[in-house]
Design a protein around this motif. Structure first.
Motif, PDB file in Angstrom:
ATOM      1  N   LEU A   1       0.850  -1.189   0.000  1.00 11.88           N
ATOM      2  CA  LEU A   1       0.000   0.000   0.000  1.00 11.88           C
ATOM      3  C   LEU A   1       0.886   1.240   0.000  1.00 11.88           C
ATOM      4  N   ALA A   2       0.841   1.991  -1.089  1.00 12.28           N
ATOM      5  CA  ALA A   2       1.741   3.139  -1.244  1.00 12.28           C
ATOM      6  C   ALA A   2       1.194   4.398  -0.580  1.00 12.28           C
ATOM      7  N   ALA A   3      -0.110   4.564  -0.568  1.00 11.42           N
ATOM      8  CA  ALA A   3      -0.769   5.748  -0.018  1.00 11.42           C
ATOM      9  C   ALA A   3      -2.253   5.425   0.069  1.00 11.42           C
ATOM     10  N   MET A   4      -3.049   6.402   0.536  1.00 15.92           N
ATOM     11  CA  MET A   4      -4.491   6.155   0.615  1.00 15.92           C
ATOM     12  C   MET A   4      -5.276   7.423   0.324  1.00 15.92           C
ATOM     13  N   HIS A   5      -6.323   7.270  -0.498  1.00 18.05           N
ATOM     14  CA  HIS A   5      -7.303   8.333  -0.718  1.00 18.05           C
ATOM     15  C   HIS A   5      -8.343   8.267   0.389  1.00 18.05           C
ATOM     16  N   LEU A   6      -8.603   9.403   1.006  1.00 19.02           N
ATOM     17  CA  LEU A   6      -9.630   9.496   2.043  1.00 19.02           C
ATOM     18  C   LEU A   6     -10.836  10.215   1.441  1.00 19.02           C
TER      19      LEU A   6
ATOM     20  N   LEU B   1      -0.628  -0.954   8.651  1.00 17.45           N
ATOM     21  CA  LEU B   1      -0.039  -1.574   7.465  1.00 17.45           C
ATOM     22  C   LEU B   1       1.122  -0.758   6.886  1.00 17.45           C
ATOM     23  N   GLY B   2       1.445   0.349   7.544  1.00 19.59           N
ATOM     24  CA  GLY B   2       2.614   1.121   7.132  1.00 19.59           C
ATOM     25  C   GLY B   2       2.352   2.303   6.234  1.00 19.59           C
ATOM     26  N   VAL B   3       1.070   2.626   5.978  1.00 18.55           N
ATOM     27  CA  VAL B   3       0.755   3.775   5.120  1.00 18.55           C
ATOM     28  C   VAL B   3       1.043   5.068   5.893  1.00 18.55           C
ATOM     29  N   ARG B   4       1.819   5.950   5.273  1.00 18.92           N
ATOM     30  CA  ARG B   4       2.165   7.218   5.914  1.00 18.92           C
ATOM     31  C   ARG B   4       1.870   8.416   5.000  1.00 18.92           C
ATOM     32  N   ARG B   5       1.290   8.158   3.851  1.00 23.30           N
ATOM     33  CA  ARG B   5       0.931   9.249   2.935  1.00 23.30           C
ATOM     34  C   ARG B   5      -0.554   9.134   2.612  1.00 23.30           C
ATOM     35  N   TYR B   6      -1.273  10.231   2.842  1.00 19.39           N
ATOM     36  CA  TYR B   6      -2.722  10.253   2.673  1.00 19.39           C
ATOM     37  C   TYR B   6      -3.136  11.474   1.865  1.00 19.39           C
ATOM     38  N   VAL B   7      -4.251  11.353   1.133  1.00 15.18           N
ATOM     39  CA  VAL B   7      -4.787  12.471   0.356  1.00 15.18           C
ATOM     40  C   VAL B   7      -6.292  12.553   0.592  1.00 15.18           C
ATOM     41  N   THR B   8      -6.768  13.743   0.971  1.00 17.36           N
ATOM     42  CA  THR B   8      -8.214  13.939   1.084  1.00 17.36           C
ATOM     43  C   THR B   8      -8.750  14.200  -0.314  1.00 17.36           C
TER      44      THR B   8
END
Length: 289
Positions: A209-214, A244-251
């Motif tokens: 998981l590289a990042a996550m869209h919120l 799970l180690g995700v540290r980059r997020y985007v709203t």
């Protein structure tokens, strides 16, 4: 160093703003970076043709404002999918892919979010899926040459609406440069539809998981749902992603004409950073009992 970074989806701001105005608005709200959109419109696709001077100017604005562009939402493949049965469409899709990777390298973008579609405006088949995988392998090789990470967005269609489905292709390509960049709202809708658990789905992407869209959603609807009016459990989803180690997020949300759109930015970033800050504190306390 801050334990995480949180970015703002470009389309959350009026399209009439200049890049400098967008960066200053994101900074004022408390964001760390902006996610640039390369969608299927000619306006956004033309960004791939930016001149050297235009790229330098954009880089200068990042340094001037302190807000960089660090992720790219590459949804232009909806119109020019990598799996299209039309040769010319596939070729255009690969041209877009190559130019997007080069633009990312020039601007310092770390992650390109790929649309998880083999095709969008045509019927999928074994042939379109085979073309998709073939071109995905080529795209991953191009990205690896430039050192750019790519991550599948979990979409609203059956083809790739869960992390588990995205991981099928990640495993087939088997490269550190191809991962998953899940959309928490989309996988929440899929979980409800399938009678499954969002957190279990995220678990299938462990290590990828590289990042996550919120993003907020409601069953059957995937866009322009205001935060707090949908059914996405951001607290549990973020906490699982953090584990799970995700540290980059985007709203991810959209400007829809609200004259007080800056308040929407403030609300989104404060809501999500409160959860992220708590996750970071808990992790630190567990490390130092």
């Amino acid at each position: 160093m801050k334990a995480y970074t949180i970015g703002l989806y470009e389309k959350a701001m009026p399209g009439t703003l200049s890049w400098k105005e967008k960066m200053l608005a994101a900074k004022k709200a408390g964001y760390d970076f902006i996610e640039i959109s390369i969608d299927e419109t000619d306006e956004k696709l033309n960004r791939l043709e930016m001149s050297r001077d235009e790229r330098i100017e954009l880089l200068s604005l990042m340094f001037e404002t302190g807000i960089p562009i660090r992720t790219m939402c590459l949804s232009g493949h909806r119109k020019y999918p990598l799996g299209s049965s039309d040769d010319a469409t596939r070729a255009r899709g690969m041209e877009i892919m190559e130019k997007a990777i080069c633009l990312a390298e020039d601007l310092g973008v770390r992650i390109i979010q790929l649309a998880g579609y083999d095709v969008y405006y045509e019927e999928g088949s074994e042939t379109t899926r085979a073309y998709f995988l073939e071109n995905l392998r080529k795209a991953t090789e191009m990205a690896s040459a430039k050192g750019i990470l790519m991550g599948f967005e979990t979409m609203e269609t059956e083809f790739m609406n869960t992390v588990e489905k995205a991981m099928n292709y990640v495993k087939k390509v088997n490269s550190v440069y191809l991962n998953v960049y899940p959309d928490l709202g989309n996988i929440t809708n899929a979980a409800v539809s399938y009678g499954k658990n969002v957190l279990d789905d995220l678990e299938t992407g462990r290590g990828h998981l590289a990042a996550m869209h919120l993003k907020e959603t409601v069953p059957g609807k995937f866009r322009e749902i205001p935060y707090g009016t949908g059914h996405v459990d951001f607290e549990s989803g973020i906490r699982k992603a953090w584990e799970l180690g995700v540290r980059r997020y985007v709203t991810e949300f959209w400007y829809t004409g609200n004259p007080e759109w800056e308040k929407d930015l403030d609300f989104a970033v404060s809501k999500m950073t409160a959860i992220l800050d708590e996750a970071a504190r808990e992790e630190k306390s567990n490390e130092n009992p």
